[in-house]
Design a protein around this motif. Sequence first.
Motif, PDB file in Angstrom:
ATOM      1  N   MET A 404       1.389  15.224   1.052  1.00  0.00           N
ATOM      2  CA  MET A 404       1.276  14.190   0.024  1.00  0.00           C
ATOM      3  C   MET A 404       1.811  14.704  -1.294  1.00  0.00           C
ATOM      4  O   MET A 404       1.754  15.878  -1.595  1.00  0.00           O
ATOM      5  CB  MET A 404      -0.188  13.778  -0.162  1.00  0.00           C
ATOM      6  N   SER A 407       0.211  11.681  -7.517  1.00  0.00           N
ATOM      7  CA  SER A 407       0.400  10.305  -7.982  1.00  0.00           C
ATOM      8  C   SER A 407       1.323  10.305  -9.184  1.00  0.00           C
ATOM      9  O   SER A 407       1.247  11.156 -10.055  1.00  0.00           O
ATOM     10  CB  SER A 407      -0.947   9.691  -8.370  1.00  0.00           C
ATOM     11  N   TYR A 513     -12.412   6.963  -8.786  1.00  0.00           N
ATOM     12  CA  TYR A 513     -11.119   7.150  -8.149  1.00  0.00           C
ATOM     13  C   TYR A 513     -10.785   5.956  -7.257  1.00  0.00           C
ATOM     14  O   TYR A 513     -11.651   5.470  -6.507  1.00  0.00           O
ATOM     15  CB  TYR A 513     -11.121   8.409  -7.278  1.00  0.00           C
ATOM     16  N   GLY A 516      -6.557   4.923  -1.832  1.00  0.00           N
ATOM     17  CA  GLY A 516      -5.478   4.279  -1.091  1.00  0.00           C
ATOM     18  C   GLY A 516      -5.663   4.486   0.394  1.00  0.00           C
ATOM     19  O   GLY A 516      -6.401   5.369   0.845  1.00  0.00           O
ATOM     20  N   ASN A 520      -6.304  10.842   0.442  1.00  0.00           N
ATOM     21  CA  ASN A 520      -6.452  10.900  -1.007  1.00  0.00           C
ATOM     22  C   ASN A 520      -7.003  12.283  -1.367  1.00  0.00           C
ATOM     23  O   ASN A 520      -7.871  12.817  -0.670  1.00  0.00           O
ATOM     24  CB  ASN A 520      -7.422   9.823  -1.514  1.00  0.00           C
ATOM     25  N   LYS A 521      -6.506  12.843  -2.447  1.00  0.00           N
ATOM     26  CA  LYS A 521      -6.954  14.171  -2.867  1.00  0.00           C
ATOM     27  C   LYS A 521      -7.683  14.106  -4.204  1.00  0.00           C
ATOM     28  O   LYS A 521      -7.257  13.404  -5.111  1.00  0.00           O
ATOM     29  CB  LYS A 521      -5.769  15.126  -3.010  1.00  0.00           C
ATOM     30  N   THR A 543     -10.568  16.044   0.327  1.00  0.00           N
ATOM     31  CA  THR A 543      -9.593  15.142   0.936  1.00  0.00           C
ATOM     32  C   THR A 543     -10.352  13.973   1.551  1.00  0.00           C
ATOM     33  O   THR A 543     -11.215  14.177   2.413  1.00  0.00           O
ATOM     34  CB  THR A 543      -8.765  15.864   2.016  1.00  0.00           C
ATOM     35  N   TYR A 545     -10.094  10.414   3.547  1.00  0.00           N
ATOM     36  CA  TYR A 545      -9.235   9.562   4.377  1.00  0.00           C
ATOM     37  C   TYR A 545      -9.829   8.156   4.434  1.00  0.00           C
ATOM     38  O   TYR A 545     -10.951   7.958   4.909  1.00  0.00           O
ATOM     39  CB  TYR A 545      -9.109  10.121   5.788  1.00  0.00           C
ATOM     40  N   GLN A 827      -1.464   5.530  -2.221  1.00  0.00           N
ATOM     41  CA  GLN A 827      -1.934   6.455  -3.241  1.00  0.00           C
ATOM     42  C   GLN A 827      -1.431   6.083  -4.638  1.00  0.00           C
ATOM     43  O   GLN A 827      -0.355   5.518  -4.800  1.00  0.00           O
ATOM     44  CB  GLN A 827      -1.502   7.881  -2.902  1.00  0.00           C
ATOM     45  N   LYS A 829      -3.227   5.812  -9.029  1.00  0.00           N
ATOM     46  CA  LYS A 829      -4.367   5.283  -9.763  1.00  0.00           C
ATOM     47  C   LYS A 829      -4.285   3.783  -9.987  1.00  0.00           C
ATOM     48  O   LYS A 829      -5.301   3.117 -10.144  1.00  0.00           O
ATOM     49  CB  LYS A 829      -4.490   5.991 -11.112  1.00  0.00           C
ATOM     50  N   GLU A 836       4.921   4.587   0.275  1.00  0.00           N
ATOM     51  CA  GLU A 836       4.835   6.015   0.017  1.00  0.00           C
ATOM     52  C   GLU A 836       5.963   6.701   0.769  1.00  0.00           C
ATOM     53  O   GLU A 836       6.394   6.243   1.831  1.00  0.00           O
ATOM     54  CB  GLU A 836       3.481   6.592   0.427  1.00  0.00           C
TER      55      GLU A 836
END
Length: 911
Positions: A404, A407, A513, A516, A520-521, A543, A545, A827, A829, A836
């Motif tokens: 990934m 962002s 947060y 997506g 996501n991290k 992480t 998911y 992903q 904000k 992606e």
Amino acid sequence: MNPWDLLICLSSRKNGGTGCFQTEDLRNLELFQKVNLLPEIQHFLCRKEGLCQITKAFSDLQLPLVTPDCSGQPGLSSASAARNVSQGSPTTEQARASHLQHSWKQSTSTKLNQVSTSSDHKDILKAQDLSVIIKAYVLVTSLTPLRAFIHSTTTVWHPPKKKHFTIKLQRFFEIFFRNSSPQQAFNNMKEAINKLLLVTEVFSKSSTSGPNSFNQCSQCFQMLTFDIGFGMSIHPVVLKVHENFDFQNENELTIQDQISKELLFEDTFKFLLSNESSTSSFIEALQKIYGSSVSQDGTSNREDEQCFSLEEINSMITFIKELKSLGQFELLFPSSAPKIQMLLRDLYRMVDPVRRLSSVLTVHWLLSSLLQQFQFMNKEAHTNLLEWGYKVSWKVYLAMADSMEESDWQPSQENMSPKQNVPSDFRKNHEALHYSSKTEERQCSYDKDTLSHIRQILTSPQLDLTPQFNPKIREYYAEVPFDMVTVKIGAEPSNCQCHVHLDDKKGPSIANYPLGLGLNKVIILLTDDSQPSPEVVSSYKITIYREDRPSLPLFDDYMICGFVQDCGSKIRPEESCGLQPLSHEYLSAISQTVFKTCEAGDTKGQWIVPCLSCSDNRTCDWREITWQPHGCQYSVLAKPELQRCMEGRRILFIGDSTNRGMMYYLIERVNKTLQEWQKTHDVKCYHNINEGKTFISYSYYPQFWMNANQRPTFEKALEQLLQRSRPLENTDQTVLIVGGVQWLNSNHLQIIQKVLNRENLSNILVIVKSIGMGFHLPVDGIHSLSQAEVQNLWNENLIILDTAKNLGYEVVDTFVITMGRYKEFLQGKCGCHFHEVVKSNPSEERPHITMTLSRHYTLGKYFGSQSKPSQLQDYATNSQSPYHVRGPINQVYSEILLSRLCASKREFVST
């Protein structure tokens, strides 16, 4: 017959269900012989008269089943059940029994109803429109004491239609109840089955009106099928119990049905005829319960007592053997669930207030204790296996996370919140957060050994972190359902001199947060603030998911539903929301074999998807969703046609990351590969498109990370892009594609016209991408829109489209396409990315990523075949391509962009 071990007797529907083995034949069985016949179960659960007896006898329980019409049927009341057991007792005992039964009804009826009955459940019992019906295949190997197992496979269908499919039971609950509580729904079903089986056990021990051959066969078993219905809640209702494994009409079985049927019987035979040795495990478990006084023959080493009867020992050894032979079966009962244990105890108290059946409860207790010890004995090996699996799977998760990119949405200076000083009573001021650690809250420490540790990770809603939180473990993983689109995350340092910051050295210690789809991290940084210049001493990574929308597989018997907006965010309050059934006229119109081509990129349309019911979005196959314009279709160009259309053209993009995503999609479609990709925030030129025959340039706008008085104006940015892209023809060989999420307005379009006229480029092709859905989530660090502001986007979008068309520009309406699927962002904000770019590294052992396109936007071609997608699948990218643009929603409006880009070329060729 010669000596035999197992007899399976399956009744045929053709002969009216007459069995090949009768109850009286049980008397002739040898001790080791097994037959699929438990007459008590067949009588009380599979026959109308038996069901009437137990529903009348246990009317206070409100059993979770569709009660048959019992008018005229003989039945026993609860009192008569108790009297049957108490016959021959003194009058005082009968009076005491009556008193205890009355007390029991007063004190436990409410608790019993809570086992699987609620107000929601009562509504389901009255409802006729069940959303789905499943067949649960249950194997009962003993009725007294009850031992039951459930198979991992189920058959699913949607009433009143007969079409069905086979799926793993656990997977069904994960899909169908993903938006609520899959595990609780699964547990509710098991509790409902256990409740009926326990009632049957208890009633068969107390009743004198049922079959007369109870307990004649200690090795007999019963294969059962529970038809179970679910409505809109997680509470089931049992519709019918079949006395064997029941399938669809034999004449309607598909090849897959036949395979599933054979596998079910094969698993059953393996289970029943297992050669697993159980004696050593039994002795070991028994010694853990009673200590070393138990000898190898199951008796006590003390001379004054014998621990167990032969019957009890046989039951326990058989049970251990079954636990070691589960295969595709899961233990249903004995159950460690407290509610079921309470039900068992109270049922026997009800029918046996004078404790004549206490020996049965004793065996139940022995089996439960044996189960606990057996699980404990296997825990260490199981833990080692889980740890090994965790290490393997965690490497996969980390590899995926490494693929990934960060962002590309950076908060602007004016939108950034000032750093907040989080008070020490963090928990009090943020009550919505939940501690992932189970340790009690304690004060921070000045011990240097704690400098690099956090002591709590806090989340809301609560995340189930893997592994369990430990200050020494730096990386965690969690999965969340589709409908969970945001999560609040915070942390607390262990050391008093340290502070926690999220994602950035100066970031907040708590933030909301967006989640997506996919990975996501979240990075938690720990800084030592005792120094003049705080330094990062350690970091933690979470992480998360987020799962895709729950989807059921498509099969032949479906209906087509359509929607434009989601009921969770109504953009047009005056119009319908959610799935709507399509009229026959509409279906007929979009099922035409010949469609005219859409003449504009803002043709009204809707999303269409195949479902079992338009009233329940859990019954849809969301993988087959497509955008359907009204009365036309957007042609999808084959690669040679697309390459001819692009030949000699210079294509200029100006806009934000959503515009950039469409550019990279175009490059991958033309080149059949994406060799280069970066999140550029400047001007970027590409000369290697279409074998060097096409030029593409891109300018990022607006540069929001700069102060407002220092940002280049749109006019300046456009002029710079034109200069970097020269030479340019004043024809449609030059194309300008402009747009983004929500920065574009009609003033920008006027500026485009002014600049193009000034640069003598008034005849070029201009395509305007309208605004898109985004900024609708309450996320820290960026401006979030209120619901009223989100609804106002509709009017703003119309103004942009009308202005663009009045200026002679082509348009692509991305707002109407994204607003109904606003939860399916990827992903970033802003919650606005529907694409992606992912890595496809052929050097690693991962599946090669290829580019696949949706099928035609016509109903007949889209849903009409169960085969592989049409010729569009031929547009697969080179498997060695280092990058791939992913995202079905981006794909839809990017294909519309290509159709508008090549519209004049197709017209020229056709003439």
